[in-house]
Design an enzyme around this catalytic site. Structure first.
Site, PDB file in Angstrom:
ATOM      1  N   ASN A 290     -10.442  -2.792  -6.253  1.00 38.82           N
ATOM      2  CA  ASN A 290     -10.142  -1.829  -6.997  1.00 38.82           C
ATOM      3  C   ASN A 290     -10.693  -1.391  -8.384  1.00 38.82           C
ATOM      4  O   ASN A 290      -9.838  -0.894  -9.189  1.00 38.82           O
ATOM      5  CB  ASN A 290      -8.276  -2.650  -7.193  1.00 38.82           C
ATOM      6  CG  ASN A 290      -7.818  -1.855  -5.879  1.00 38.82           C
ATOM      7  OD1 ASN A 290      -6.438  -2.482  -5.310  1.00 38.82           O
ATOM      8  ND2 ASN A 290      -7.798  -1.065  -5.302  1.00 38.82           N
TER       9      ASN A 290
ATOM     10  N   ASP B  47       0.752  -1.533   0.108  1.00 39.85           N
ATOM     11  CA  ASP B  47      -0.157   0.697  -0.190  1.00 39.85           C
ATOM     12  C   ASP B  47       0.401   1.026  -0.083  1.00 39.85           C
ATOM     13  O   ASP B  47       1.751   1.443   0.422  1.00 39.85           O
ATOM     14  CB  ASP B  47      -0.936   0.014   1.800  1.00 39.85           C
ATOM     15  CG  ASP B  47      -1.808   0.850   0.837  1.00 39.85           C
ATOM     16  OD1 ASP B  47      -2.240   1.253  -0.078  1.00 39.85           O
ATOM     17  OD2 ASP B  47      -2.476   1.071   2.683  1.00 39.85           O
ATOM     18  N   GLY B  48       0.130   2.555  -0.907  1.00 40.82           N
ATOM     19  CA  GLY B  48       1.151   3.489  -0.835  1.00 40.82           C
ATOM     20  C   GLY B  48       1.972   3.643  -1.706  1.00 40.82           C
ATOM     21  O   GLY B  48       2.848   4.900  -1.536  1.00 40.82           O
TER      22      GLY B  48
ATOM     23  N   ARG C 223       1.643  -4.665   5.561  1.00 43.75           N
ATOM     24  CA  ARG C 223       1.197  -3.971   5.366  1.00 43.75           C
ATOM     25  C   ARG C 223       1.603  -2.956   5.479  1.00 43.75           C
ATOM     26  O   ARG C 223       1.854  -1.501   6.510  1.00 43.75           O
ATOM     27  CB  ARG C 223      -0.133  -3.409   6.111  1.00 43.75           C
ATOM     28  CG  ARG C 223      -0.899  -2.790   4.996  1.00 43.75           C
ATOM     29  CD  ARG C 223      -2.335  -2.188   5.472  1.00 43.75           C
ATOM     30  NE  ARG C 223      -3.296  -1.075   4.292  1.00 43.75           N
ATOM     31  CZ  ARG C 223      -4.433  -1.882   3.849  1.00 43.75           C
ATOM     32  NH1 ARG C 223      -5.391  -2.538   4.318  1.00 43.75           N
ATOM     33  NH2 ARG C 223      -5.140  -0.589   2.836  1.00 43.75           N
TER      34      ARG C 223
ATOM     35  N   GLY D  61       0.097   5.191  -4.210  1.00 43.53           N
ATOM     36  CA  GLY D  61      -0.420   7.075  -4.200  1.00 43.53           C
ATOM     37  C   GLY D  61       0.601   8.140  -4.342  1.00 43.53           C
ATOM     38  O   GLY D  61       0.459   8.514  -4.206  1.00 43.53           O
ATOM     39  N   ARG D  62       0.142   7.592  -2.444  1.00 42.99           N
ATOM     40  CA  ARG D  62       0.969   8.693  -1.968  1.00 42.99           C
ATOM     41  C   ARG D  62       2.312   9.120  -1.611  1.00 42.99           C
ATOM     42  O   ARG D  62       2.624  10.014  -1.444  1.00 42.99           O
ATOM     43  CB  ARG D  62       0.053   8.195  -0.518  1.00 42.99           C
ATOM     44  CG  ARG D  62      -0.840   8.763   0.120  1.00 42.99           C
ATOM     45  CD  ARG D  62      -1.427   7.976   1.207  1.00 42.99           C
ATOM     46  NE  ARG D  62      -1.447   6.584   1.655  1.00 42.99           N
ATOM     47  CZ  ARG D  62      -1.457   5.417   2.217  1.00 42.99           C
ATOM     48  NH1 ARG D  62      -1.487   5.580   3.017  1.00 42.99           N
ATOM     49  NH2 ARG D  62      -1.847   4.095   1.777  1.00 42.99           N
TER      50      ARG D  62
ATOM     51  N   ARG E 181     -11.534   2.003  -9.134  1.00 45.55           N
ATOM     52  CA  ARG E 181     -10.760   2.690  -9.523  1.00 45.55           C
ATOM     53  C   ARG E 181     -11.003   3.164 -10.851  1.00 45.55           C
ATOM     54  O   ARG E 181     -11.064   2.494 -11.675  1.00 45.55           O
ATOM     55  CB  ARG E 181      -9.358   1.775  -9.308  1.00 45.55           C
ATOM     56  CG  ARG E 181      -8.523   1.861  -7.784  1.00 45.55           C
ATOM     57  CD  ARG E 181      -7.234   2.029  -7.347  1.00 45.55           C
ATOM     58  NE  ARG E 181      -7.611   2.108  -6.168  1.00 45.55           N
ATOM     59  CZ  ARG E 181      -5.959   1.776  -5.697  1.00 45.55           C
ATOM     60  NH1 ARG E 181      -4.934   2.378  -6.662  1.00 45.55           N
ATOM     61  NH2 ARG E 181      -6.007   1.670  -4.185  1.00 45.55           N
TER      62      ARG E 181
ATOM     63  N   ARG F  40      -5.215  -1.879   8.705  1.00 47.77           N
ATOM     64  CA  ARG F  40      -5.799  -2.869   8.662  1.00 47.77           C
ATOM     65  C   ARG F  40      -6.325  -3.784   7.566  1.00 47.77           C
ATOM     66  O   ARG F  40      -4.819  -3.681   6.774  1.00 47.77           O
ATOM     67  CB  ARG F  40      -7.513  -1.874   8.154  1.00 47.77           C
ATOM     68  CG  ARG F  40      -7.048  -1.000   6.590  1.00 47.77           C
ATOM     69  CD  ARG F  40      -8.269  -0.072   5.906  1.00 47.77           C
ATOM     70  NE  ARG F  40      -7.572   0.958   4.643  1.00 47.77           N
ATOM     71  CZ  ARG F  40      -7.730   2.165   5.187  1.00 47.77           C
ATOM     72  NH1 ARG F  40      -7.840   2.696   6.084  1.00 47.77           N
ATOM     73  NH2 ARG F  40      -7.472   2.794   4.269  1.00 47.77           N
TER      74      ARG F  40
END
Ligand code: FPP
Length: 245
Positions: free
Chosen positions: A67, A19-20, A187, A22-23, A70, A193
């Site tokens: 997903n 995860d992450g 994660r 995009g950020r 999106r 989560r």
């Protein structure tokens, strides 16, 4: 003193929610697609390090059932990246004796992804160093619902009785039935989560969350997660005294 990883106490099955992307990209003033492209480097590093450390099963959450909601452009990029990565990493999978598998609603994926995926799955089917499983169009609730439906059919057709249903019968009808339970779930990106990933299989997994965004995740980050895992006492419902006896 810096603690060392114990190669005899490696988890058999590590699962990762990557995860992450995009950020990570937005911290660099770039678009989300740039983040996904750089996420592939992290996949490569983690796969190589997992083989090196003797981990037998690595499962990556590459695309969830959710997903599909999106933007079309992002889905297109992710699918193209998958095809490209399967092509570019194929030799490496062969050389490292890695078997590729996929779980999820694979028939929902574009034909180009399915073709490339099955090509690599077939060619690596006899490899035995490590099984790399990609969760694609995967959702654990959907997986469990599908297993319940199959069992319902078997009961309806008098092929089994409801009393025959236990953990192992349910497990047998999951798309992950060839995999052992997850020992360690990682994660990235600071979110804490499980997002519909391997809900049945993580019943006794150790959970590890890190703030590192996926494109920055490298060998040393995997090692940190494994060190933390090796410090935990896994009791599986028993007492500490029983475990240490
Ligand atoms: C989550 O970050 C990442 C994904 C949904 C896709 C993961 C895909 C890759 C790493 C690239 C290709 C994969 C393989 C196996 C070659 P996000 O988009 O949710 O990030 P955000 O939460 O910061 O928006």
């Amino acid at each position: 003193m810096k603690s060392e990883l114990n190669l005899d106490k490696m988890p058999a099955h590590v699962a990762i929610i990557m995860d992450g992307n995009g950020r990570w990209a937005s911290t660099k003033g770039k678009n989300r697609l740039f983040g996904h492209k750089n996420g592939v480097q992290a996949v490569r590093a983690v796969v190589e390090e997992s083989v090196r450390l003797g981990i037998k099963h690595l499962t990556l959450y590459a695309f969830s059932s959710e997903n599909w909601q999106r933007p079309k452009e992002e889905i297109g990029t992710l699918m193209r990246l998958l095809v490209q990565s399967l092509r570019s990493e194929f030799e490496k999978l062969l050389n490292n004796n890695i078997k590729l598998q996929a779980v999820g609603e694979i028939d929902e994926l574009p034909q180009s992804v399915q073709d490339e995926l099955f090509h690599v799955i077939n060619k690596t089917a006899n490899n035995s160093n490590m099984t790399l499983t990609l969760a694609l169009s995967y959702g654990a609730r959907q997986e469990i619902t599908s297993a319940v439906k199959k069992l319902g059919e078997l009961v309806k057709n008098n092929l089994i009785s409801p009393d025959d249903i236990d953990d192992s019968t349910i497990n047998k009808h999951l798309c992950t039935h060839k995999l052992p339970d997850v020992d360690l779930l990682i994660r990235t990106s600071g979110e804490q989560r499980v997002s519909n990933f391997l809900l049945w299989q993580i019943a006794y997994a150790e959970l590890y969350f890190t703030n590192v965004f996926w494109p920055d995740f490298r060998e040393q980050n995997l090692q940190a997660a494994l060190l933390e895992y090796q410090k935990r006492e896994r009791r599986f419902g028993k007492t500490s005294a029983q475990i240490n006896a």
